[in-house]
Design a protein around this motif. Structure first.
Motif, short mmCIF file in Angstrom:
data_model
loop_
_atom_site.label_atom_id
_atom_site.label_comp_id
_atom_site.label_asym_id
_atom_site.label_seq_id
_atom_site.Cartn_x
_atom_site.Cartn_y
_atom_site.Cartn_z
N GLN A 19 12.98 7.52 -4.17
CA GLN A 19 12.19 6.38 -3.90
C GLN A 19 12.98 5.23 -4.15
O GLN A 19 13.87 5.36 -5.07
CB GLN A 19 10.81 6.33 -4.96
N GLU A 44 1.16 -1.59 4.14
CA GLU A 44 1.83 -0.78 4.36
C GLU A 44 3.03 -1.46 5.63
O GLU A 44 2.34 -2.10 6.56
CB GLU A 44 1.14 0.33 5.21
N THR A 81 9.31 3.71 6.56
CA THR A 81 7.98 2.87 6.33
C THR A 81 8.28 2.69 4.74
O THR A 81 9.07 3.02 4.01
CB THR A 81 6.86 4.16 6.37
N ALA A 82 7.32 1.71 4.36
CA ALA A 82 7.28 1.49 3.00
C ALA A 82 5.93 0.84 2.53
O ALA A 82 4.98 0.43 3.46
CB ALA A 82 8.34 0.24 2.63
N THR A 83 5.78 0.61 1.21
CA THR A 83 4.45 -0.15 0.88
C THR A 83 4.86 -1.30 -0.03
O THR A 83 5.84 -1.19 -0.89
CB THR A 83 3.80 0.79 -0.09
N SER A 134 9.55 2.51 -1.19
CA SER A 134 9.85 3.35 -0.03
C SER A 134 10.03 4.77 -0.41
O SER A 134 11.11 4.88 -1.25
CB SER A 134 10.88 2.72 0.78
#
Length: 178
Positions: A28, A110, A118-120, A140
């Motif tokens: 991560q 998001e 992708t990521a938050t 991510s």
């Protein structure tokens, strides 16, 4: 010929070692920055609960004024979505959608950067004295891609200063009542 063979073998060993070590690296990538804004959470919240409102303080839009922005969904809260396209490598293209919104407390989005992954992202608002501590976070999942895992080690250096700039911009916008 022996020299070329040795160089090739050395190169293969180095590449295999780098790939093997990558699986020991974190899976991560995370970045987080905070700032205290001299305003209550209800004055800060509208600026993070709308993709349209982020135009006023985004650290990336100033890099490419030609960035094309489009919005969909509601104007605020869950479902509010921003899509952007830019030729600038530090801006790129993608989408960001608000997926969770707790009034005056939290906004979670998001992000989809297409082939970049992708990521938050989150905006956490906590009372601090008469103001609000705003923490902007990013996480991510790097998967098993060795290159992504090595790049994940540099994410804080790459994005951290942008988060600091964005939060400073947000502070100015909120405190000036814009």
């Amino acid at each position: 010929m022996k020299l070329i063979k040795r160089l090739f073998l050395t190169l293969v060993v180095v590449v295999v070692a780098l790939v093997a070590v990558s699986f020991l690296l974190p899976g991560q990538a995370a970045v987080s920055r905070s700032i205290t804004i001299n305003a209550p959470a209800n004055a800060v919240f509208p600026h993070v609960n709308s993709m349209q409102a982020t135009e006023a303080w985004s650290p990336w839009l100033s890099r490419d004024p030609e960035t094309k922005l489009s919005y969909s969904g509601p104007d605020t809260g869950v479902g509010n979505t921003l899509s952007w396209m830019s030729e600038h490598p530090q801006v790129g293209s993608g989408t960001q959608e608000i997926v969770e919104s707790i009034e005056n407390q939290l906004v979670r989005t998001e992000l989809d950067f297409g082939p970049m992954g992708t990521a938050t992202a989150t905006f956490d608002l906590q009372p601090e004295g008469t103001g609000t501590k705003v923490t902007w976070g990013f996480q991510s999942d790097l998967g098993l891609n060795p290159i992504s895992r090595w790049m994940g080690l540099m994410m804080d250096d790459w994005v951290g200063s942008d988060y600091e700039t964005g939060l400073a911009n947000l502070k100015v916008v909120v405190e000036s009542g814009q």
